[in-house]
Design a protein around this motif. Sequence first.
Motif, PDB file in Angstrom:
ATOM      1  N   HIS A 166       3.331  10.341  21.054  1.00 49.47           N
ATOM      2  CA  HIS A 166       4.378   9.337  21.275  1.00 49.47           C
ATOM      3  C   HIS A 166       3.912   8.193  22.165  1.00 49.47           C
ATOM      4  O   HIS A 166       4.559   7.149  22.238  1.00 49.47           O
ATOM      5  CB  HIS A 166       5.617   9.996  21.888  1.00 49.47           C
ATOM      6  N   LYS A 167       2.782   8.394  22.850  1.00 52.46           N
ATOM      7  CA  LYS A 167       2.240   7.342  23.703  1.00 52.46           C
ATOM      8  C   LYS A 167       1.240   6.452  22.967  1.00 52.46           C
ATOM      9  O   LYS A 167       0.708   5.509  23.544  1.00 52.46           O
ATOM     10  CB  LYS A 167       1.578   7.947  24.941  1.00 52.46           C
ATOM     11  N   LYS A 168       1.007   6.761  21.688  1.00 54.94           N
ATOM     12  CA  LYS A 168       0.016   6.019  20.909  1.00 54.94           C
ATOM     13  C   LYS A 168       0.662   5.077  19.898  1.00 54.94           C
ATOM     14  O   LYS A 168      -0.028   4.537  19.029  1.00 54.94           O
ATOM     15  CB  LYS A 168      -0.919   7.009  20.205  1.00 54.94           C
ATOM     16  N   VAL A 169       1.964   4.901  20.004  1.00 57.94           N
ATOM     17  CA  VAL A 169       2.674   3.954  19.138  1.00 57.94           C
ATOM     18  C   VAL A 169       3.149   2.781  19.980  1.00 57.94           C
ATOM     19  O   VAL A 169       3.241   2.871  21.205  1.00 57.94           O
ATOM     20  CB  VAL A 169       3.869   4.625  18.417  1.00 57.94           C
ATOM     21  N   SER A 170       3.434   1.666  19.320  1.00 58.73           N
ATOM     22  CA  SER A 170       3.714   0.425  20.045  1.00 58.73           C
ATOM     23  C   SER A 170       5.191   0.203  20.358  1.00 58.73           C
ATOM     24  O   SER A 170       5.525  -0.698  21.125  1.00 58.73           O
ATOM     25  CB  SER A 170       3.193  -0.781  19.241  1.00 58.73           C
ATOM     26  N   GLU A 192       8.676   3.131  16.120  1.00 61.75           N
ATOM     27  CA  GLU A 192       7.510   3.357  15.246  1.00 61.75           C
ATOM     28  C   GLU A 192       7.266   4.850  15.065  1.00 61.75           C
ATOM     29  O   GLU A 192       7.132   5.588  16.049  1.00 61.75           O
ATOM     30  CB  GLU A 192       6.269   2.701  15.837  1.00 61.75           C
ATOM     31  N   PRO A 193       7.169   5.352  13.822  1.00 54.72           N
ATOM     32  CA  PRO A 193       6.957   6.789  13.601  1.00 54.72           C
ATOM     33  C   PRO A 193       5.554   7.227  14.019  1.00 54.72           C
ATOM     34  O   PRO A 193       4.595   6.460  13.951  1.00 54.72           O
ATOM     35  CB  PRO A 193       7.141   6.946  12.086  1.00 54.72           C
ATOM     36  N   PHE A 194       5.459   8.464  14.444  1.00 56.66           N
ATOM     37  CA  PHE A 194       4.161   9.090  14.695  1.00 56.66           C
ATOM     38  C   PHE A 194       4.192  10.491  14.106  1.00 56.66           C
ATOM     39  O   PHE A 194       5.253  11.094  13.923  1.00 56.66           O
ATOM     40  CB  PHE A 194       3.842   9.145  16.194  1.00 56.66           C
ATOM     41  N   VAL A 195       3.014  11.012  13.773  1.00 54.26           N
ATOM     42  CA  VAL A 195       2.899  12.338  13.170  1.00 54.26           C
ATOM     43  C   VAL A 195       2.665  13.369  14.270  1.00 54.26           C
ATOM     44  O   VAL A 195       1.848  13.159  15.173  1.00 54.26           O
ATOM     45  CB  VAL A 195       1.737  12.388  12.152  1.00 54.26           C
TER      46      VAL A 195
END
Length: 240
Positions: free
Chosen positions: A166-170, A174-177
């Motif tokens: 969740h810390k790697k999205v802007s 924005e969805p993350f896997v």
Amino acid sequence: MASGICQLHIFFFPFLAHGHMIPTVDMAKLFTTRGVKASVITTPGNAPHLSRSIQKASELGIELDVKIIKFPSAEAGLPEGWENLDAITNEVNRELIVKFYMATTKLQKPLEQLLQEHKPDCLVADMLFPWATDAAAKFGIPRLVFHGTSFFSLCAIKCLALYEPHKKVSSDSEPFVMPNLPGEIKLTRNQLPDPAKHDMGDNDFSRFMKAADDSDLRSYGVVEGFGKEGMAYRPCFLMQ
């Protein structure tokens, strides 16, 4: 029960909130149907919340014992009688909520007195009682940690803590896997609870939650609750 075989006696100690008490009592009922003697620990202010469920169980031939310990409202700076987290969260007062969590740490001594007096074979204590692992260890009693959520949810929480996707999205939308879980499960930060989204820093509450995580690892195992209203919660043991 066969002659000479002692009946197992298990203490169940739910956190003092309805969402924790209800599934714990359901689980205690399930254990009694398997021939186990079950005792539920609570405080005077929470005992009435359990009485109806225990009475209904008794009518079905399921006997649950209740052990009462005093809640330290005054010592914690809480209004007298505020012994359930739900009463405090209705006030939306963060300071009182933190005081409540800290007050529960003062239940260790009365719990130890019960363990010493009754010598149960096992203690099933809520994840929000991290000190219960040490209390049980003093008397050589295995402690199981009760999580009211499902095993899948716990895996997801652990993945968030370990890999921080969740810390790697802007953005929050924005969805993350979710890494290392079967399938391609996608979430957004907006879907996460606040403690998972933000660094809680170093304070009483963050240290409390860290102690809860550590207690899981040092316990005898974990028992999960999952199901739907009207169904018994099924235990799943994860022994180390």
